[in-house]
Each structure stands twice: as structure tokens, then as C-alpha cells.
Enzyme design. Structure first.
Site: not given
Ligand code: G3P
Ligand code: CA
Length: 325
Positions: A25, A67
Site C-alpha cells: 500500500h 495519494h
Molecule cells: O486503494 C486502496 C486503498 O488505498 C484505498 O484507500 O485512501 O489509501 O487510497 P486510500
Molecule cells: Ca489507494
């Protein structure tokens, strides 16, 4: 007949125990500032199956890996370009050319008061920079070639409606890059994700995307998009998703009640599995676990109870290790 049963049995047992994919992530963001090439390289060496890229556009229409549509919480933009904030006090990536974005230094995520969100994470000031999507693609492709691996990419189209209001069509731009790199086909090692259901449908039905798509699920009060997540989480909503996408990306409390250990299941995972949808849950963080859960206990609940087929983690090494054990 006995042979057929034996083959079927082997296939069944393999699929019953198939490991979920490990999705780094924002790279290995638990250890190095999110979305930097350094965090990507670390995720690669830690054994992630896929590495995630959140994408926003620069003023000159170049997808960069960030992000947020804002720059304030992960860069030194306020020091370098103090006069470039909008009336709301925020600095927007789309107001800066790529050449300007490249002058910024990326640091560990802070809140708007300047406090590091995860205090135990990276605290140094090395010269990390914002990568473009294509720079990151090249890095992963080269590492794959040199190490004989096949780590996939997992880009997210961020805020498509907002980008359109600003005059740029992020989906068309990202898709053209993916096509240039021959990644827009169903067997390519990529998932393309988005929170906006109208955009997921547009990608599949209007822009004719052929690659695997994942519909991310939020809660309506997060205001991620105009999509109605209460409906998308229902049986009918999931059936609509299954017409255009291969999977869902739920926030894990949408799959599991984690107010206390042990977790109990919501109906979401069985309903999604019944439609053949993949389930890639976000976000496993060893420094952000639900109260009363250890990291293996949360992974047990996600993998054994909710039967997810993928896990987004800031700490991909810990999920890889869990799966090996
Ligand atoms: O894309 C999966 C997860 O990353 C969604 O949440 O806000 O971290 O992009 P975010
Ligand atoms: Ca994401």
C-alpha cells in the site's frame, strides 16, 4: 473416474488454500515515505505481489504518484512555493508543472498541524521526490527483469470528477499510458482501481478498458465521490459492480466487525464471493490495528473468516511472513 476425482480433489484443495495477493500500500509505506521510489524498491524486495500507485495529475497533465490532490501533508511545498496556495489554504498538485513538482522533497505524512501521523515511522530528511507514474512503471519493470520476478502494479485513479472540473481527464491519460506499455488486457499483471463507480463504468463501457478493474468501497460520509456506497455494498450494488469489474476493494471494517476480538463477519464477503468478485481489503497496518487484535489475528480474520483474495498492507513483509508460516 477415480483419476478425475483425484485431479478435482487436488484442484479443490489448491484453490481452497490459495494465498491472497499481497499489495504493498503506497509501497512499503510503513518504513519509508509513501509513494517514493525508495518505498517501492523496498516493497519489491519484501516480496509484495503488487505495488500500489495512487495517481493525480500535474498542471501539464502528467500522472504523478501521490495519494492526495493536495501536496501539503507529504511535501515541503509551503516552504518552496509559499504564494501558490489556493484561497482554502491548500496547495494542489494540479497547480504545479511536473518540473515544479520535481523540486519538492517528500517526507513522512503529517497532519495539517505538522504532526507526523504515524510517529514511529521514518523520521529522516533524505531527498525523496515525487515519481511520475511512468518512472515507477519503469522501475518495477526493470526490477522484474533483473530479478526474474513478475511483481504487478495496482494504480488508482484519484478523484476523476474533480480532475474533470479542473479541465483534465485523468482516466483517458492513464489509460493511454497503460496502452502504450501494453498493459490494457485482461491477462496483464495489473489491477486498475477507483472509488468512483461512474468512472469504473466509464472505463469499461465507454473507454473500452480491457484490464482488470476493482471498485473501491468507501463510506458515504467520507465524500470520496458521488457514488452511493450503501447501495454498492448491497446485493444489488455488488451485482452491478460484477457487470464491469473483477473485484471490490473494501475497507476491512466493511467485511468484519472488529470492535472486539474475535471479529464477526458482515454479509459483504459472502455476497461478493457468490458473484465471483475478488476481494482486496485495505489497509493492514501493524501500527494501526483494531484494539485487541494482533497483526496475525487481523490477518487470520481477513483471510480465514472473510476469505479475502488480496490484502493492502503498509507492511508487506509482515503479510508475506504470515503467509509463509
Ligand atoms: O486503494 C486502496 C486503498 O488505498 C484505498 O484507500 O485512501 O489509501 O487510497 P486510500
Ligand atoms: Ca489507494
Amino acid at each position: 473416474v477415480r483419476k478425475l476425482f483425484a485431479i478435482f480433489g487436488v484442484c479443490f484443495s489448491l484453490s481452497a488454500f490459495a494465498n491472497p495477493i499481497v499489495i504493498a500500500h503506497r509501497g512499503a509505506s510503513g518504513y519509508l515515505p509513501e509513494h517514493t521510489l525508495e518505498a517501492v524498491t523496498l516493497a519489491f524486495t519484501q516480496g509484495a505481489d503488487f505495488i500500489e500507485q495512487d495517481l493525480v495529475l500535474s498542471k501539464d497533465g502528467v500522472p504523478v504518484v501521490l495519494h492526495d490532490i493536495h501536496l501539503d501533508t507529504v511535501t515541503d511545498v509551503a516552504q518552496l512555493f509559499p504564494d501558490r496556495k489556493r484561497d482554502d489554504g491548500r496547495f494542489y498538485a494540479i497547480d504545479f508543472s511536473l518540473q515544479e513538482l520535481k523540486q519538492l522533497t517528500v517526507h513522512e505524512r503529517k497532519n495539517l498541524q505538522g504532526k507526523q501521523v504515524y510517529p514511529q515511522r521514518y523520521g529522516g530528511k533524505a531527498g525523496f521526490t515525487i515519481p511520475t507514474f511512468e518512472e515507477e512503471l519503469e522501475l518495477i519493470q526493470q526490477l522484474n527483469r533483473q530479478f526474474g520476478k513478475n511483481v504487478g502494479i495496482y494504480p488508482e485513479i484519484k478523484s476523476p470528477a474533480w480532475h474533470k472540473q479542473q479541465g483534465l481527464d485523468i482516466s483517458v491519460i492513464v489509460l493511454s499510458i497503460l496502452r502504450k506499455h501494453k498493459l490494457d488486457n485482461s491477462s496483464a499483471n495489473i489491477y486498475l482501481q477507483c472509488f468512483d463507480f461512474a468512472e469504473v463504468k466509464r472505463l469499461r463501457l465507454t473507454l473500452n478498458a480491457k484490464l482488470k478493474l476493482v471498485q473501491l468501497l468507501a463510506e458515504n460520509d467520507w465524500q470520496e465521490s458521488d457514488s452511493d456506497y450503501d447501495r454498492l455494498k448491497s446485493k444489488e450494488g455488488l451485482a452491478d459492480i460484477a457487470k464491469v469489474a473483477q473485484g471490490i476493494g473494501p475497507w476491512y471494517p466493511q467485511l468484519l466487525n472488529v470492535e472486539q476480538y474475535p471479529a464477526t463477519l458482515t454479509p459483504l464477503s459472502s455476497q461478493a464471493s457468490a458473484l465471483g468478485l475478488e476481494i482486496h481489503a485495505y489497509t493492514h497496518r501493524v501500527d494501526g490495528l483494531p484494539a485487541g487484535f494482533s497483526s496475525p489475528q487481523l490477518l487470520d480474520a481477513l483471510i480465514k473468516q472473510a476469505k479475502v483474495t488480496g490484502v493492502f498492507s503498509d507492511f508487506p513483509d509482515t503479510v508475506v511472513k504470515y503467509l509463509q508460516q
